[in-house]
Enzyme design. Structure first.
Site, PDB file in Angstrom:
ATOM      1  N   GLU A  55      30.227  11.710   4.378  1.00 62.29           N
ATOM      2  CA  GLU A  55      31.339  12.489   4.898  1.00 62.29           C
ATOM      3  C   GLU A  55      30.905  13.950   4.882  1.00 62.29           C
ATOM      4  O   GLU A  55      31.108  14.674   3.909  1.00 62.29           O
ATOM      5  CB  GLU A  55      32.606  12.303   4.049  1.00 62.29           C
ATOM      6  CG  GLU A  55      33.817  12.950   4.703  1.00 62.29           C
ATOM      7  CD  GLU A  55      34.892  13.393   3.723  1.00 62.29           C
ATOM      8  OE1 GLU A  55      36.066  13.429   4.111  1.00 62.29           O
ATOM      9  OE2 GLU A  55      34.561  13.721   2.573  1.00 62.29           O
ATOM     10  N   ASP A  86      32.054  10.320  -0.333  1.00 58.68           N
ATOM     11  CA  ASP A  86      33.080  11.309  -0.044  1.00 58.68           C
ATOM     12  C   ASP A  86      32.600  12.705  -0.417  1.00 58.68           C
ATOM     13  O   ASP A  86      31.816  12.885  -1.351  1.00 58.68           O
ATOM     14  CB  ASP A  86      34.353  10.979  -0.836  1.00 58.68           C
ATOM     15  CG  ASP A  86      35.447  11.996  -0.597  1.00 58.68           C
ATOM     16  OD1 ASP A  86      35.994  12.009   0.512  1.00 58.68           O
ATOM     17  OD2 ASP A  86      35.731  12.788  -1.518  1.00 58.68           O
TER      18      ASP A  86
END
Length: 684
Positions: A397, A342
């Site tokens: 991401e 992330d």
């Protein structure tokens, strides 16, 4: 476990082949010096760690040194890294909560050590499920960064509990092979129950995993596993990195979930948050040693201005040990197959990506804004993850589009296998919010779906958890809105809104699946058009769980139209398994006709056709194909099986090539393509 090395084998730094990268993308040539400098930083750090006692093998197993270590004689040795502390004590049920009886001894390099002798009967004083607490500088109450189990105590902050069951769970199934075509089901255990509460690992294992398997997905991505004190943070404000969230159950129950997933043939990805950490002090890493630094940068560089969280200091040796060991912990202790990282954009740039447009100009990726220390950490993380397990998959991401982020480290890349195609869901939501579908531009849709770097894997998705959150709407909600509450019954009168919604929902997902990348992702519930947004209990909604759940009864009820979307999703995945377009070269788009609103392309020997026109159907529409033969319909979104009008049904009719080249293809066929319909044609 495939690709696992033994403790005796040193991890050799990969031999660079930067020329391979430059040959594939000649626009990188002016930045060759910077690419080689970054690789040099990675190589120097790799070799430095490998030269230390135990090398990378021991360095990435910090959990075997820090935290409580249990000795054969019943004693415990506990170590912590707290360079700014002047004292550390341990208290708990084992010593009657005496804050002074068990002081740590200061070692060199900011480390501390405590030896707890065995009980007189030889038993271990730190028994399973007993509560313990660190006291730093006599008055700061802390949880060990290496705690493997934490849970709320008396409704207050999360506190550490010893997790050492008499019969720890033993995995029964091996990890599954790495999928050639990755079809990911993004999941959140807590919201996976239809009831207004937090779901459990056991419920997800028994009730949701079979659904995922039945839908044709071959991988699950588990969100919000790393412990986070604030449930509404969706797991992105991590407080305890080595502790699997206790709100869903015990570590053993998570292991049972993963073991069952492997039994079903599902590859399991963990959503990892190494980009930042919660600012909590009582139950987080922040100010662990009493200073503002320790695991994080001091000053403005150590705080994310938008997320209100702390940013790791990737140049600090013990921070690298902590994070790399964290990855290995989940690979080996919990048997996770791979990771979705992330917030990679925030890591890559000193600006954290805030206010950055990222136009695609290469200067943006090779200037002073790039955080070399974080980039080198990601190179280390990817290289070590893949060396521990050659089957491992890592996903970034990253919205910036940094070149080579999904190329091997030995090419000068960052080592990820895939990046998320974040522009794709943004496009769909923007179109649904701002334009009538009769005004959609076919060229714009095709460009967004195909605009990715050559030989860098992209995970395509029409919507993920980001689009489901409160403040936005799911695609189904954008399409049908209030009609979802009144006209989703198969017994109700027809609704033009619902008919349009069902048709476009199928078309959007299929064109994203087939054209947008080398992997596909769906967020839990969106496969059947979950009708409402996602909102966790918080002060702003009176701590309600009403929107923090999945309403499975909607898709299970055969009298509701949700079943149509679910069935389409299943058949779409099963056809990909059969033909393998995700693992094939990118599609060749032969038609993007703005007036007809038709898009046609071939991939993996399969022909895909989309007619986005709201009311114009076409008879004998000529479309180019490269391979001659007899093309038959294998999927049509207009089938009655999916709530359509049945104007075209699978296996209906033969479409023989006619020896007429068309749209730069060797041959062509003529087909009937109804309005708002997607069709897949394939040869036997």
């Amino acid at each position: 476990m495939g690709g696992k090395y033994s403790a005796m084998d040193p991890m050799e730094v990969p031999v660079p082949d930067i020329e391979k990268l430059l040959q594939r993308d000649s626009y990188l040539k002016p930045y060759e010096r910077e690419i080689r400098r970054r690789y040099g930083c990675f190589k120097d750090l790799w070799n430095q760690i490998e030269s230390w006692e135990g090398g990378l093998e021991d360095f990435t197993k910090g959990y075997n040194y820090f935290g409580p270590q249990y000795n054969n004689d019943g004693s415990v040795t506990w170590r912590e890294w707290a360079p700014g502390a002047h004292s550390i004590h341990l208290q708990g049920e084992f010593n009657g909560w005496n804050p002074k009886s068990h002081p740590f001894k200061r070692l060199e390099y900011g480390k501390w050590e405590l030896h707890i002798t065995a009980n007189p009967d030889g038993s271990c004083p730190l028994k399973h499920d007993t509560r313990v607490q660190l006291i730093v500088n006599d008055n700061l109450y802390r949880v060990s960064p290496w705690a493997s189990y934490v849970k709320p105590f008396e409704g207050f902050t999360y506190q550490q509990f010893i997790y050492k069951p008499d019969r720890p769970y033993q995995f029964k199934n091996p990890k599954v092979p790495r999928p050639k075509s990755l079809r990911i089901y993004e999941s959140h255990v807590g919201i996976a129950t239809p009831e207004g509460r937090v779901g459990t690992y056991n419920e997800f294992r028994d009730n949701v995993l079979p659904r995922i398997k039945n839908q044709g997905y071959n991988a699950i991505q588990l969100m919000a596993i790393m412990e986070h004190a604030y449930y509404a943070s969706f797991g992105y404000q991590v407080t305890s990195f080595f502790a699997a969230s206790s709100r869903y159950g015990t570590p053993c129950e998570l292991k049972q979930l993963i073991d069952r997933a492997h039994e079903l043939g599902l590859y399991v990805l963990l959503d990892v948050v190494h980009s930042h950490a919660s600012k909590n002090t009582l139950d987080g890493l922040n100010e662990f040693d009493g200073t503002n630094s320790c695991y994080f940068h001091d000053g403005p560089r150590g705080t994310h201005s938008l997320w209100d969280s702390r940013l790791f200091n990737y140049s600090e040796t013990e921070v690298l040990r902590f994070l790399l060991s964290n990855l290995r912990w989940y690979q080996e202790e919990y048997q996770f197959d791979g990771f979705r990282f992330d917030g990679v954009t925030s890591m890559l740039y000193h600006s954290r990506g805030i206010g950055e447009g990222f136009s695609g100009q290469y200067d943006e990726y090779y200037g002073l804004n790039v955080d070399t220390e974080a980039l080198v950490y990601l190179m280390l993380a990817n290289e070590i993850t893949h060396k521990i397990d050659s089957r491992a998959i890592t996903i970034a991401e990253d919205v910036s589009g940094m070149p080579a982020i999904c190329r091997p480290v030995d090419e000068g890349g960052s080592g990820f296998d895939y990046r998320l195609g974040m522009a794709i869901p943004d496009m769909w939501i923007k179109l649904l919010k701002e334009e009538r579908d009769e005004n959609w531009q076919m060229g714009h849709i095709v460009h967004t779906l195909t605009n990715r770097r050559w030989m860098e894997g992209t995970v395509a998705y029409a919507e993920s958890h980001d689009q489901a959150l409160v403040g936005d709407k799911t695609i189904a909600f954008w399409l049908m809105d209030a009609a979802m509450y009144t006209h989703m019954s198969t017994l109700s009168e027809s609704s033009a809104i619902v008919e349009r919604g069902l048709a476009l929902h199928c078309m959007i997902r299929l064109i994203t699946h087939a054209l947008g990348g080398e992997a596909y992702l769906n967020f839990i519930g969106n496969e059947f058009g979950h009708p409402e947004w996602l909102d966790f209990p918080r002060a702003g909604n009176n701590s309600s769980y009403h929107y923090a759940r999945r309403q499975w009864h909607l898709v299970d009820d055969q009298l509701l139209k949700y079943k149509y979307l679910n069935e389409f999703d299943k058949d779409m995945n099963n056809l990909e398994e059969r033909y393998g377009w995700l693992s094939s070269d990118p599609a060749y788009v032969s038609c993007k006709h703005e007036g007809d609103k038709v898009i046609a392309f071939e991939r993996a020997g399969v022909l895909f056709m989309f007619n986005f026109h709201p009311d114009q159907s076409f008879t004998d529409y000529r479309v180019g194909v490269n391979e001659p033969g007899n093309y038959r319909v294998v999927l049509c979104s207009d089938s009655t099986k999916y709530g359509g009008f049945g104007r075209v049904e699978p296996n209906g009719g033969n479409h023989m090539t006619q020896g007429i080249p068309w749209n730069n293809r060797n041959d062509s066929i003529q087909v009937y393509i109804p309005c708002r319909t997607a069709i897949i044609y394939a040869r036997p």
